[in-house]
Design a protein around this motif. Sequence first.
Motif, PDB file in Angstrom:
ATOM      1  N   LEU A  16       8.630 -31.540 -42.151  1.00  0.00           N
ATOM      2  CA  LEU A  16       9.047 -30.685 -43.201  1.00  0.00           C
ATOM      3  C   LEU A  16       9.120 -29.224 -43.353  1.00  0.00           C
ATOM      4  N   ASP A  17       8.355 -29.202 -42.452  1.00  0.00           N
ATOM      5  CA  ASP A  17       7.122 -28.027 -42.469  1.00  0.00           C
ATOM      6  C   ASP A  17       8.961 -26.696 -42.158  1.00  0.00           C
ATOM      7  N   ASP A  18       9.427 -27.536 -40.974  1.00  0.00           N
ATOM      8  CA  ASP A  18      10.338 -26.670 -40.832  1.00  0.00           C
ATOM      9  C   ASP A  18      11.599 -26.973 -41.068  1.00  0.00           C
ATOM     10  N   VAL A  19      11.888 -27.088 -42.624  1.00  0.00           N
ATOM     11  CA  VAL A  19      13.128 -27.533 -43.347  1.00  0.00           C
ATOM     12  C   VAL A  19      13.190 -26.133 -43.583  1.00  0.00           C
ATOM     13  N   PRO A  20      14.306 -24.924 -43.975  1.00  0.00           N
ATOM     14  CA  PRO A  20      14.040 -24.049 -43.951  1.00  0.00           C
ATOM     15  C   PRO A  20      14.238 -23.765 -45.575  1.00  0.00           C
ATOM     16  N   GLU A  21      14.168 -22.917 -46.764  1.00  0.00           N
ATOM     17  CA  GLU A  21      13.935 -23.184 -47.906  1.00  0.00           C
ATOM     18  C   GLU A  21      15.490 -22.038 -48.503  1.00  0.00           C
ATOM     19  N   GLY A  22      15.576 -23.282 -49.516  1.00  0.00           N
ATOM     20  CA  GLY A  22      16.568 -22.317 -50.594  1.00  0.00           C
ATOM     21  C   GLY A  22      18.269 -23.379 -49.884  1.00  0.00           C
ATOM     22  N   LEU A  55      21.772 -26.341 -44.531  1.00  0.00           N
ATOM     23  CA  LEU A  55      22.957 -26.385 -42.910  1.00  0.00           C
ATOM     24  C   LEU A  55      21.825 -26.642 -42.662  1.00  0.00           C
ATOM     25  N   TRP A  56      20.450 -26.961 -42.301  1.00  0.00           N
ATOM     26  CA  TRP A  56      19.218 -27.056 -41.422  1.00  0.00           C
ATOM     27  C   TRP A  56      19.400 -28.731 -41.254  1.00  0.00           C
ATOM     28  N   LEU A  57      20.155 -29.636 -42.809  1.00  0.00           N
ATOM     29  CA  LEU A  57      20.210 -31.015 -42.516  1.00  0.00           C
ATOM     30  C   LEU A  57      22.013 -31.245 -41.907  1.00  0.00           C
ATOM     31  N   TYR A  58      22.477 -30.170 -42.037  1.00  0.00           N
ATOM     32  CA  TYR A  58      24.307 -30.640 -41.350  1.00  0.00           C
ATOM     33  C   TYR A  58      23.928 -30.397 -39.823  1.00  0.00           C
ATOM     34  N   GLY A  59      22.863 -30.250 -39.242  1.00  0.00           N
ATOM     35  CA  GLY A  59      22.554 -29.551 -37.699  1.00  0.00           C
ATOM     36  C   GLY A  59      21.821 -31.398 -37.390  1.00  0.00           C
ATOM     37  N   VAL A  60      20.693 -31.255 -38.448  1.00  0.00           N
ATOM     38  CA  VAL A  60      20.108 -33.382 -37.728  1.00  0.00           C
ATOM     39  C   VAL A  60      21.487 -33.662 -38.107  1.00  0.00           C
ATOM     40  N   ALA A  61      22.269 -34.073 -38.609  1.00  0.00           N
ATOM     41  CA  ALA A  61      23.315 -34.767 -39.512  1.00  0.00           C
ATOM     42  C   ALA A  61      23.976 -35.438 -38.172  1.00  0.00           C
ATOM     43  N   ARG A  62      24.255 -34.220 -37.695  1.00  0.00           N
ATOM     44  CA  ARG A  62      25.469 -34.074 -36.554  1.00  0.00           C
ATOM     45  C   ARG A  62      24.198 -34.118 -35.704  1.00  0.00           C
ATOM     46  N   SER A  66      31.800 -18.495 -41.617  1.00  0.00           N
ATOM     47  CA  SER A  66      31.346 -18.867 -40.147  1.00  0.00           C
ATOM     48  C   SER A  66      29.542 -18.333 -40.237  1.00  0.00           C
ATOM     49  N   ALA A  67      29.271 -17.891 -40.564  1.00  0.00           N
ATOM     50  CA  ALA A  67      27.983 -17.303 -40.949  1.00  0.00           C
ATOM     51  C   ALA A  67      26.997 -18.927 -40.488  1.00  0.00           C
ATOM     52  N   GLN A  68      27.474 -19.751 -41.726  1.00  0.00           N
ATOM     53  CA  GLN A  68      27.154 -20.966 -41.769  1.00  0.00           C
ATOM     54  C   GLN A  68      27.034 -21.809 -40.484  1.00  0.00           C
ATOM     55  N   ILE A  69      28.408 -21.822 -40.553  1.00  0.00           N
ATOM     56  CA  ILE A  69      28.796 -23.139 -39.616  1.00  0.00           C
ATOM     57  C   ILE A  69      27.873 -22.494 -38.660  1.00  0.00           C
ATOM     58  N   ALA A  70      27.841 -21.239 -37.906  1.00  0.00           N
ATOM     59  CA  ALA A  70      26.933 -20.870 -36.757  1.00  0.00           C
ATOM     60  C   ALA A  70      25.480 -21.527 -36.620  1.00  0.00           C
ATOM     61  N   SER A  71      25.276 -21.242 -38.518  1.00  0.00           N
ATOM     62  CA  SER A  71      23.843 -21.809 -38.036  1.00  0.00           C
ATOM     63  C   SER A  71      23.625 -23.623 -38.089  1.00  0.00           C
ATOM     64  N   VAL A  72      24.558 -23.955 -38.838  1.00  0.00           N
ATOM     65  CA  VAL A  72      24.389 -25.732 -38.490  1.00  0.00           C
ATOM     66  C   VAL A  72      24.669 -25.679 -36.917  1.00  0.00           C
ATOM     67  N   LEU A  73      25.356 -25.150 -36.232  1.00  0.00           N
ATOM     68  CA  LEU A  73      25.919 -25.138 -35.214  1.00  0.00           C
ATOM     69  C   LEU A  73      25.452 -24.753 -33.993  1.00  0.00           C
ATOM     70  N   GLY A  74      24.409 -24.136 -33.721  1.00  0.00           N
ATOM     71  CA  GLY A  74      23.102 -23.113 -33.813  1.00  0.00           C
ATOM     72  C   GLY A  74      23.727 -22.067 -33.008  1.00  0.00           C
ATOM     73  N   CYS A  75      25.031 -21.130 -32.523  1.00  0.00           N
ATOM     74  CA  CYS A  75      25.795 -20.738 -31.967  1.00  0.00           C
ATOM     75  C   CYS A  75      26.065 -19.335 -32.625  1.00  0.00           C
ATOM     76  N   SER A  76      26.895 -18.464 -32.269  1.00  0.00           N
ATOM     77  CA  SER A  76      26.940 -16.896 -32.605  1.00  0.00           C
ATOM     78  C   SER A  76      27.940 -16.845 -33.690  1.00  0.00           C
ATOM     79  N   ARG A  77      28.412 -15.969 -34.614  1.00  0.00           N
ATOM     80  CA  ARG A  77      29.066 -16.103 -35.934  1.00  0.00           C
ATOM     81  C   ARG A  77      30.548 -15.916 -34.805  1.00  0.00           C
ATOM     82  N   GLY A  78      30.307 -14.770 -33.946  1.00  0.00           N
ATOM     83  CA  GLY A  78      31.146 -14.894 -33.174  1.00  0.00           C
ATOM     84  C   GLY A  78      31.936 -15.877 -32.400  1.00  0.00           C
ATOM     85  N   ALA A  79      31.153 -16.349 -32.134  1.00  0.00           N
ATOM     86  CA  ALA A  79      31.984 -17.712 -31.063  1.00  0.00           C
ATOM     87  C   ALA A  79      32.098 -18.940 -32.222  1.00  0.00           C
TER      88      ALA A  79
END
Lengths: 183, 221
Positions: free
Chosen positions: A50-56, A61-68, A132-145
Amino acid sequence: MGPPDPRMRFEEIYTANYADLLGYVRRRTESADDAADALAETFTTAWRRLDDVPEGERARLWLYGVARRVLANQRRGASRRTALASRLREELSAWEEDAPHQDTGAIRAAFQRLSPDDRELLSLVSWEGLDSAQIASVLGCSRGAVRIRLHRARKRLAAELEAAELDLTRYGPRAAALVKGQP
Amino acid sequence: MRTADIDRLVASLAPGTGPGLTPGARELLDEIVATSQVPVRPRPALTARLARLAPLVRHRLLAPLTVAVVLLTWTLPGGLGPGLGPRPTEALEINRSGVYFSVVVKDVYADKRSYRRELAAHGVPLSMVVVPGRPGSVGQVVVVTGGPLGFTRSGKVWWTVPDRRDIAPLPVAAYCDTAEHCPIGMLVRAGYQNRGTVWVARRALPGENYVFPTRVTVQPS
């Protein structure tokens, strides 16, 4: 003011994001049982970390990353049926029986011929509505990528659609024109 | 074909999203909170720890005395009386035996500074971190000499498997992929110095990215 009660904070995260997460896992699983397991594991991970889950908004996006990653484990056969979510499993099965069956047309077939990574990228845009920015957050890579990979994925899907010579009239004249390369 | 049109076609394929927040979903929330506690790291039973340590005696690179000290300090931390047992530490259990230091990680989630401070207190000038790894890598050790720590997925990291005469994983690491509770750590040659950071692989939490490099495989003795 002290730190928020963990249960209260988890409940807020859960209720705010449950429907989105259910949509995410249900669209990527073959059965209601798999969806229920993935949901249970994703939210259990969120509770434990729970302490790792970001706010708002970033929590989703964090949950999407875990679910993925949970779904990737499921596909590798590493998961086991959880004892949790037995009632949820029944509800999802009942909902599935009542839901209209999707057309498995040629567009879907073309989509399925893409790599899992391409499908995930395109799905995050079109099904989850992420940029793109949100996807980058889910996938853990850069927006450019993300932008580059998205561009390539779209090109590959366009090529698959052209190669399939689809009857796209059901998707409207605009879709048919697009696949034929008309502006 | 325009980007928006491709995206619209993909959107038309979206399966249904499910029934939303149903009573079953509320029940799941209660189940998770009631039954899933924050993970604790229980201390394994003494017999289980002894059984898992048995392969140590077959390890050709270790002096029997080192094995004995690791065994003793692991199973009886602080139980040998003043001056004989391991010093009380939070994150590591460090003991010297001959030319080797045995370093057993007691808190795999401690920060890098804690590890460094405790190592330095024993005269071991090393920097180390504990990072999540694949099941087959748990307990393994590499030395990272460049690149951003903790970003093997997005950045280039230069790592090497150290010479086992300098740093070796605890021999029980060979069984970490199957053991439920597995001690991780390393044996460090006294006087060893390296500008890099030692990475030790721990078991990843559910949903956690693997950070430890791939292709570092366990070599059972």
